[in-house]
Write a protein that holds these residues in place. Sequence first.
Motif: not given
Length: 226
Positions: A46, A169, A195, A200, A203
């Motif tokens: 991230e 992310q 996050t 994340n 995801r």
Amino acid sequence: MYKRQNNLSFVGLDPYGRPVAGATDSIRVVTTGTILRLQDFVVLNEIHYDPVQPGAGFIELFNQSTTTPFDLSGLRIDGVGYTFPDGSVIAPGAYLVLAADTAVFADTYGTTIPVFGEFPGALNNDGERISLVRPDPASGNAETILGTVRYSDRLPWPTNAAGFGPSLQLVDPRRSVHRLANWAATATNDVNRVTPGRANSVRRDLAEIPELWLNEVLPNSLAGPL
């Protein structure tokens, strides 16, 4: 398969810290098996390069191995000028956060998110290359790049991350971090637009890119331009 050997020596000490005569021993520990490579499991996960709150930027690493910690001692993050101090370890399944300013980070995201350290440089709002690098002079190479990404604030990169609240992310940590389609940003009003210290919000599993080769090149045609 790899074989690794460690020679351990033991010395007995009295209550005053002095060696005791004859109280010595040594042991050789040999490990055989697959040695997991850091670059196959630890990823740049991230990047919050242009936060709404000045100084609230951060970089996050993720160790996707569920069983193996990795030593980060001496590794660098080029782009922000950070070098991991001796004894730095990322635990299995852990998220490791480096902040632009630890005090601003705590004010912005709360004090319950662990911050490993503070990087001295700055994330470029226009985009730059961020690389996880291991100095490796013993191997004959000046360094080994363990992971690298060149982000941008312009399309085709997610522009919501360019000062509107969300971070960049990583979508699938199993896939390459330099793959543009492996990065995403949420909507600007999403509650999970950043996050740090956790999974994340974007995801999901991505398909592996099939191998592709340049198969033929004709630099100079005798018949003229084609």
